[in-house]
Design an enzyme around this catalytic site. Structure first.
Site, PDB file in Angstrom:
ATOM      1  N   LYS A   1       0.668  -3.090   5.322  1.00 42.16           N
ATOM      2  CA  LYS A   1       2.112  -3.001   5.094  1.00 42.16           C
ATOM      3  C   LYS A   1       2.885  -3.092   6.398  1.00 42.16           C
ATOM      4  CE  LYS A   1       2.387  -0.595   0.705  1.00 42.16           C
ATOM      5  NZ  LYS A   1       2.339   0.714   0.020  1.00 42.16           N
TER       6      LYS A   1
ATOM      7  N   GLU B   1       1.996   3.591  -4.428  1.00 41.82           N
ATOM      8  CA  GLU B   1       3.156   4.348  -3.949  1.00 41.82           C
ATOM      9  C   GLU B   1       4.291   3.334  -3.909  1.00 41.82           C
ATOM     10  OE1 GLU B   1       3.173   5.602   0.154  1.00 41.82           O
ATOM     11  OE2 GLU B   1       4.847   6.976  -0.195  1.00 41.82           O
TER      12      GLU B   1
ATOM     13  N   ARG C   1     -11.693  -2.035   0.438  1.00 43.94           N
ATOM     14  CA  ARG C   1     -10.475  -2.797   0.186  1.00 43.94           C
ATOM     15  C   ARG C   1     -10.682  -4.245   0.606  1.00 43.94           C
ATOM     16  NH1 ARG C   1      -6.644   0.308   3.554  1.00 43.94           N
ATOM     17  NH2 ARG C   1      -5.161  -0.678   2.157  1.00 43.94           N
TER      18      ARG C   1
END
Length: 567
Positions: A272, A37, A262
């Site tokens: 983030k 994204e 992950r």
RNA sequence: UGGGGCGUGGCCAAGUGGUAAGGCAGCGGACUUUGAAUCCGCGAUCGCAGGUUCGAAUCCUGCCGCCCCAGCCA
């Protein structure tokens, strides 16, 4: 049979792909995609996904698309798509002409939604966000059906069309999938497919005011692109049911979603939100601060794409949550740089060393190998003269046991040059600080070899004072002192674990003259110190180096254990 | 307490019924004009408890622990 050096180790995703290839499930095709994204910078965790997706495609003779998942105009910006493309390219991957955007499919997605409405599988719901939440129930209790759930197909079609036309306010209505409000999987309790957002999209501008949600857009984007294996992270496992539901109801081409764990890395953060805090609250100097685990940061730090790819290969792919020791990343880096970084001499904390018996004004130029690991990298000339600089740390007035560097009366080798013996120490009378060393050299040891075969264990780096260039050197270290930054006392947050010494700036460093040629991005091994690269802050006549990573320091370990034993 | 996952040496991770790969870290030692690199050597019975089997990390049962899900984020 082990795979060892013969290629990537096996993992469950390869098993699935190989099984699919064997059974001809996708006609022998392997087609993956990396779907970021565009709402932030890529970091080392994304690198794992990038290497996985592009790597798998390459290994099985398939292709990998770069697809921007741009379904939320309030969070996404072109600036990010540019940085993402740059980072993926830098990592060494090529998506050819397959640069796609979920927004490319908005019209098609809209038609699919209409199709679901016509099939009685979707409806327009007028509940507010708060009400939808209440109606959803909890993890242990089923939800309630929306009062708008049974609107007629005609009414739904009309309402949805008017949603698109902009007749309704933001947040006033949504399109929902009609699935099961009592599903034990909360994701399946009539999930929202479309919401009204009045924001300008970075690609479609103001053409749309309704935007598809991730679950609806992602599976269909995969389907449209003919993806075979849609690889994502573990937190989407629950969403797979919905991924499959949309594709099955629509009866379209059906890729399979596969989830893996992950990457988590010790001594840093990879979310983030936390990275943003580090930047916004000024703990670091920006997204490309060399201490950041962002691709931009580690690139500036001096990491190589090869090292990162090697790292991603070595950490493996599995479904267990884990935290990889950052020492492995550092090892991969050293391993790569050792083979390719030219050696140069640089003195970080200079201490004057005068060779009393060396002729004043004389200069000798020695040949120095650029890389003992690779003779093909050639040699360079190094000037030697009466006054030199050596590393302050390489002299000890009162040396500990096992010390074989400079000390009063000790003989050491000046790498590539001569053997010298420390005869006298000059100190500042007031402070007692050592300001200069006086040595004598043995002219018979030219090149550093003693003709009588005497053993000299210490080999020091040095630089000729008259020829040295000044430089600024930024010593970077791990960002956090604890392996797990989240390991904090009650009531505090990860910032308390920030390493106060993650950056030390040194000025007045002395480097050999060949470095006058150095350009931003160039990487070197400063002999005995570590790997350094030229920072973009450098300019003509102003050299700035970043320490990418230090060399393994066995002496530091010995000294530590000496202290422990000796007290 | 609902559902979905995971649990192999300090950290990753192979292994898919035949008697525990590899890497990183650590610790020894060799070599060394980088105390670097290189080279050699050293560590686990597989979350726990039962069971099936000639034989189980791999199959079954029951526990325990950890992660994810109640955004009109992705």
């Amino acid at each position: 049979m082990t795979r060892g050096d013969f290629g990537p180790s096996s993992n469950f995703i390869r098993d699935i792909i190989e099984e699919d290839l064997r059974t001809g499930r996708y006609g022998g095709r392997v087609h993956t995609r990396f779907p970021p994204e565009p709402n932030g910078y890529l970091h080392i965790g994304h690198a794992k996904s990038i290497c996985l997706n592009f790597g798998l495609a390459a290994d099985y003779g398939g292709q990998c698309n770069l697809r921007f998942d741009d379904t939320n105009p309030t969070k996404e910006e072109v600036e990010y798509v540019e940085s993402i493309k740059e980072d993926v390219r830098w990592l060494g991957f090529d998506w050819g002409d397959r640069e796609f955007y979920a927004s490319d499919y908005f019209e098609q997605l809209y038609q699919y939604a209409v199709q679901l409405i016509k099939a009685g599988k979707a409806y327009v719901c007028d509940l507010s966000a708060d009400e939808i939440r209440e109606y959803r129930g909890t993890l242990t209790e089923p939800g309630k059906e929306s009062p708008y759930r049974d609107r007629s197909i005609e009414e739904n079609l009309d309402l949805f069309e008017r949603m698109r036309a902009g007749e309704f306010e933001e947040g006033s209505r949504v399109l929902r999938a009609k699935i099961d409000m009592a599903s034990p999987n909360v994701v399946m309790r009539d999930p929202v497919m479309y919401r009204i957002i009045r924001a300008t999209h970075h690609r479609t501008g103001d053409k749309w005011c309704i935007y598809p949600m991730y679950d609806f857009a992602h599976c269909l984007s995969d389907s449209i692109e003919g993806i075979t294996h849609s690889i994502c992270t573990l937190e989407f496992e629950n969403n797979r049911a919905l991924y499959d539901w949309f594709l099955d109801r629509l009866g379209v081409y059906h890729p399979q979603q596969i989830e893996f764990a992950r990457l988590n890395l010790s001594h840093t953060v990879l979310s983030k939100r936390k990275l943003r805090r580090l930047v916004e609250e000024g703990y670091v100097d920006g997204w490309d601060d060399p201490r950041m685990p962002t691709i931009a940061g580690i690139r500036r730090r001096g990491y190589t794409p090869e090292a990162i790819r090697d790292f991603c290969e070595r950490i493996g792919v599995a479904k267990a949550n884990s935290i990889v020791d950052i020492a492995l990343l550092e090892h991969c880096l050293r391993d790569d740089l050792n083979k390719r970084a030219p050696r140069v001499m640089a003195v970080l904390r200079p201490l004057r060393l005068v060779i009393d018996n060396y002729p004043e004004g004389q200069v000798e130029w020695f040949d120095a190998v650029n890389n003992p690991e690779d003779p093909g990298m050639g040699t360079r000339k190094l000037p030697f003269s009466r006054v030199l600089y050596v590393e302050r740390e390489d002299f000890r007035e009162d040396p500990p046991r096992k010390w074989f560097r400079l000390a009063p009366g000790r003989e050491v080798r000046l790498k590539h040059a001569y053997l010298v013996t420390c005869m006298r120490v000059v100190k500042d009378e007031r402070t007692g600080e050592v300001v200069e060393l006086h040595c004598t050299y043995d002219p018979a040891t030219r090149g550093g070899e003693a003709p009588d075969g005497r053993k000299v264990r210490g080999a020091l780096h040095w630089v000729s004072a008259a020829h040295a260039l000044d430089a600024e050197v930024r010593l970077y270290d791990r960002l956090f002192v604890k392996a797990d930054p989240e390991d904090v006392p009650e009531g505090q947050d990860f910032t308390v674990n920030l390493n106060p010494n993650s950056l030390e700036v040194l000025t007045g460093c002395k480097v050999e003259p060949s470095l006058a040629e150095a350009r931003p991005g160039d990487r070197y091994q400063f002999l005995r110190l570590g790997y350094f690269c030229v920072d973009p802050d450098s300019a003509d006549g102003r050299l700035v180096f970043n320490r990418t990573v230090g060399l393994r320091d066995t002496w530091a370990k010995i000294e530590r254990s000496l202290e422990k034993k000796g007290g």
